[in-house]
Design an enzyme around this catalytic site. Structure first.
Site, PDB file in Angstrom:
ATOM      1  N   GLU A   2     -54.709  95.882  35.723  1.00 55.55           N
ATOM      2  CA  GLU A   2     -56.110  95.714  36.134  1.00 55.55           C
ATOM      3  C   GLU A   2     -57.020  96.760  35.501  1.00 55.55           C
ATOM      4  OE1 GLU A   2     -55.818  95.531  40.491  1.00 55.55           O
ATOM      5  OE2 GLU A   2     -55.508  93.371  40.330  1.00 55.55           O
ATOM      6  N   ASP A  35     -49.806  88.582  45.043  1.00 57.59           N
ATOM      7  CA  ASP A  35     -50.544  89.725  45.553  1.00 57.59           C
ATOM      8  C   ASP A  35     -50.803  89.631  47.049  1.00 57.59           C
ATOM      9  OD1 ASP A  35     -51.968  92.021  45.678  1.00 57.59           O
ATOM     10  OD2 ASP A  35     -53.736  91.287  44.619  1.00 57.59           O
ATOM     11  N   GLU A  51     -55.820  93.029  53.553  1.00 62.39           N
ATOM     12  CA  GLU A  51     -56.754  92.535  52.551  1.00 62.39           C
ATOM     13  C   GLU A  51     -56.921  91.014  52.592  1.00 62.39           C
ATOM     14  OE1 GLU A  51     -55.783  93.667  48.538  1.00 62.39           O
ATOM     15  OE2 GLU A  51     -57.454  92.532  47.695  1.00 62.39           O
TER      16      GLU A  51
HETATM   17  O1  GCW Z   1     -54.673  93.151  45.510  1.00 60.97           O
HETATM   18  C1  GCW Z   1     -55.202  93.949  44.553  1.00 60.97           C
HETATM   19  C2  GCW Z   1     -56.399  94.544  45.203  1.00 60.97           C
HETATM   20  C3  GCW Z   1     -56.872  95.768  44.471  1.00 60.97           C
HETATM   21  C4  GCW Z   1     -55.704  96.733  44.349  1.00 60.97           C
HETATM   22  C5  GCW Z   1     -54.586  96.047  43.583  1.00 60.97           C
HETATM   23  C6  GCW Z   1     -53.345  96.896  43.434  1.00 60.97           C
HETATM   24  C7  GCW Z   1     -55.660  99.108  44.328  1.00 60.97           C
HETATM   25  O2  GCW Z   1     -57.402  93.566  45.283  1.00 60.97           O
HETATM   26  O3  GCW Z   1     -57.919  96.305  45.221  1.00 60.97           O
HETATM   27  O4  GCW Z   1     -56.073  97.933  43.723  1.00 60.97           O
HETATM   28  O5  GCW Z   1     -54.202  94.887  44.260  1.00 60.97           O
HETATM   29  O6  GCW Z   1     -52.426  96.709  44.228  1.00 60.97           O
HETATM   30  O7  GCW Z   1     -53.279  97.718  42.546  1.00 60.97           O
END
Ligand code: GCW
Length: 679
Positions: free
Chosen positions: A285, A364, A392
């Site tokens: 990311e 995720d 989340e």
């Molecule tokens: O699910 C995603 C989240 C990000 C997070 C990422 C991760 C810390 O939306 O906010 O960043 O995973 O786990 O690295």
């Protein structure tokens, strides 16, 4: 007045260490033992154990025990390290009674273990156990049980739903450690032994945490945790050699870079002698990583591992690595494959102090995902499982969602890596493949709200993560029930109602949100509330492919992305075929026509309608259950929860209507039961 003093009278702040109410629950048979605590002096974690016991005894019996190191033969509780009785090197404790019944011994493999034993005794006190039932032996298979903060120096918390950071504000590290101490107590009470203090996305200020500018303050925090046997770690920026070191590269194979990290490690340990090591999100990311230099994860991780090894440090290297610039038009690509594709070829190449930190699912943290096939794939690499305690995608700590059942499913999953019974729990503990290090990481759900977790009922997830990480064999129900007793006391109506609410909540949330493993029906960025197509034409690899005929992602080897074949047999075959794929994951693995009949006889479309009507109704039942406890619970806790359940009911209705309307519009097929679907 410090923050802890300000909040200390609030039951919601004390969580499951609410010793005040032990007065109503403690069994008097334990009282004689509680008069004296024998503890050798000079050991700080043992002192913490004694202090904690003393506070609990005060709550239970309204007197303070005598704390002494001199054995004068009195009746009492003895705290002692006894390495020889626990030979396997893992954390373990025993609570036993002397034959003449004048002593309760709390012994452990090391100081930490005695502390965990003391807390277990405290829990027994709080749950009303009697002296004749007090004996127990407990050990954990997991060496690393880490809580990970996604806190930023600004004071914000990435994906935090409980206020701001308790560690940072406006770019500065707090100087009020009172609340940090209470956090350490909460974590230690459930067996946590590491904490990483900053977000895995490491920004400008936190990049400097590993430098003398910030290390004195980090060290001050670390010394608080260390009194409770918790070692501090930091998330690092892979490009730190450039950002703070003034080098022109962060290439892990460059000698100057290696030296820089070695010197940096030396500096950190000179400030924090029990520092744990680094957590790393690299090449993920948009974060920097070894790929920039044409190197791979082994090069990156091993370079850091070598820097921390002389100090006994470890590197937790995250496997959340995928292409976040995908083209939704290209149906051959599949984000779910990414962890396995990236890390399987590297199996066996990491140093022994590197642990790969792997999210429970391949995508995720959705409400339903299969277990990542990387568990059961990797055989020669230390591994640990990462769970998201912060909610989340699971309701932002507004919606009630007790996550322990989901984590249990992942830990119990049979990978068949060494034949039947090759569970994930035995892989991450290191048992199955004989790996020296492993365990579980939880992304913390706390902030500076009075209840820590915003929603007081979300404390059950914090408690549950620790309890499960210590002993993966515990059941969701026993964890929920013991949490409820410790938190609310022994009113059986309260305990039964809350336990039942917790145990139902994950299914309820799933019913009104994303059906059968499809995930991602959320509003982009915020990840709360329904938006079925919110991520459909995005670059994130998060698609459902709904059209007028059907929905789901074909991940089969025969006609799809081939993801199903990343599993071992017989799992690969099971997921490959529509008929044998577990129904709760149907849309994760298959593109299915709406007319497809599920085992219940319903069509897929009717299932979607039914589960959404049902989920919204169930949300209302949760609220009613809570209302039935009015007057039996601390009024502030009651209100905090009620407020959120009211929102949850509204949100569940919104989810129901948005999702049902979406599929009605796609298909033109009405609900068989004639319920209201908005055209
Ligand atoms: O699910 C995603 C989240 C990000 C997070 C990422 C991760 C810390 O939306 O906010 O960043 O995973 O786990 O690295």
């Amino acid at each position: 007045m410090n923050i802890a003093e300000m909040y200390s009278s609030l039951p919601q702040y004390r969580c499951w260490l609410n010793y005040e109410q032990f007065h109503d629950t403690a069994d008097t048979s334990l009282e004689p033992y509680c008069r004296t605590i024998f503890v050798p002096s000079g050991f700080k974690v043992l002192q913490s154990a004694a202090a904690e016991l003393s506070a609990a005894v005060k709550g239970a019996f309204r007197f303070s025990p005598r704390i002494t190191e001199r054995d004068d033969g009195a009746c009492g509780i003895v705290l002692a390290v006894d390495e020889d009785s626990f030979p396997d090197g893992c954390d373990a404790f025993r609570i036993s009674r002397s034959v003449d019944e004048t002593r309760i011994y709390i012994t452990g493999a090391n100081e930490n273990s005695v502390l965990y034993g003391a807390f277990e005794f405290i829990f027994a006190l709080g749950c009303g156990k009697s002296a004749d039932k007090i004996e127990m032996l407990s050990h954990t298979p997991n060496r690393i049980r880490i809580m990970q903060q996604w806190d930023n120096a600004s004071g914000d918390i990435e994906r935090g739903y409980a206020g701001n950071s308790i560690f940072y504000k406006d770019g500065k590290i707090t100087s009020d450690f009172s609340r940090i101490r209470d956090y350490a107590r909460l974590l230690a009470s459930v067996g946590i032994n590491y904490i990483s203090l900053n977000n895995v996305n490491v920004h400008e200020t936190e990049t400097k945490f590993i430098t003398p500018e910030y290390l004195p303050q980090i060290a001050a925090i670390a010394s608080v945790f260390s009194e409770y046997g918790i070692r501090v770690m930091l998330s690092i920026n892979f490009a730190a050699p450039i950002a703070v070191g003034g080098l022109s590269t962060a290439d892990p194979l460059e000698e100057s870079v290696q030296n820089w990290w070695r010197e940096t490690a030396d500096t950190i340990w000179s400030y924090i002698p029990d520092f744990g090591g680094f957590v790393v999100k690299a090449d993920s990311e948009g974060r920097p990583g070894p790929y920039t230099y044409g190197r791979n994860h082994v090069d990156g991780a091993n370079m850091l591992a070598d820097a921390v090894a002389p100090h006994g440090g470890i590197v937790l290297w995250r496997c959340f690595v995928y292409n976040c610039r995908m083209d939704w038009r290209d149906r051959t690509r599949d984000r779910a494959r990414a962890a396995y594709d990236n890390f399987m070829p590297l199996d066996g190449k990491f140093r022994s102090n590197v642990v790969l930190q792997i999210k429970n699912g391949p995508m995720d943290f959705q409400i339903r995902e299969p277990v990542t096939p990387l568990f059961g794939g990797l055989e020669k690499t230390n591994q640990m499982i990462e769970f998201q305690v912060t909610q989340e995608y699971t309701g932002h700590q507004i919606d009630l969602c007790y996550l322990v059942p989901m984590w249990k499913e992942a830990l119990d999953f049979d990978t068949f890596a060494r034949g039947k019974g090759s569970r994930v729990s035995d892989i991450v503990s290191g048992k199955l493949f004989g790996s020296p290090l492993g365990g579980a990481a939880g992304v913390s759900n706390i902030g500076d709200s009075p209840a820590w977790t915003g929603n007081p009922l979300a404390q059950a997830n914090l408690f549950g993560f620790g309890r499960l990480a210590w002993d993966p064999a515990r059941t969701s129900e026993e964890i929920a029930r013991s949490w409820a007793v410790l938190t609310f006391g022994r009113d059986s109506k309260v305990v039964e109602t809350v336990t039942s609410m917790l145990l139902r909540s994950r299914d309820v949330y799933e019913h009104y949100t994303c059906p059968l493993g499809i995930g991602w029906f959320v509003n982009p960025q915020v990840h709360y509330g329904p938006s079925v197509d919110g991520y459909e034409y995005s670059c994130w690899g998060t698609y459902h492919y709904a059209d007028l005929h059907g929905i789901g992602v074909d991940r089969t080897a025969a006609t799809g992305t081939g993801y199903a074949a990343q599993y071992r047999q017989p799992n690969a075959e099971m997921y490959e075929h529509l008929e044998t794929c577990p129904e709760e994951l149907l849309l994760f693995f298959h593109h299915v026509p709406y007319s497809y009949r599920l085992k219940s006889g319903q069509t897929l479309l009717q299932y979607i309608y039914d589960s959404h009507f049902r989920g919204a109704d169930e949300a209302e039942e949760l609220k009613k259950d809570w209302e039935s406890l009015r007057g039996r619970i601390d009024p502030q806790i009651f209100d905090e929860v009620e407020k959120r359940l009211t929102l949850q009911v509204q949100d569940a209705i919104e989810w129901r209507d948005v999702v049902n309307t979406y599929f009605y519009r796609k298909t033109g097929i009405p609900d068989e039961k004639g319920r209201k679907i908005y055209p």
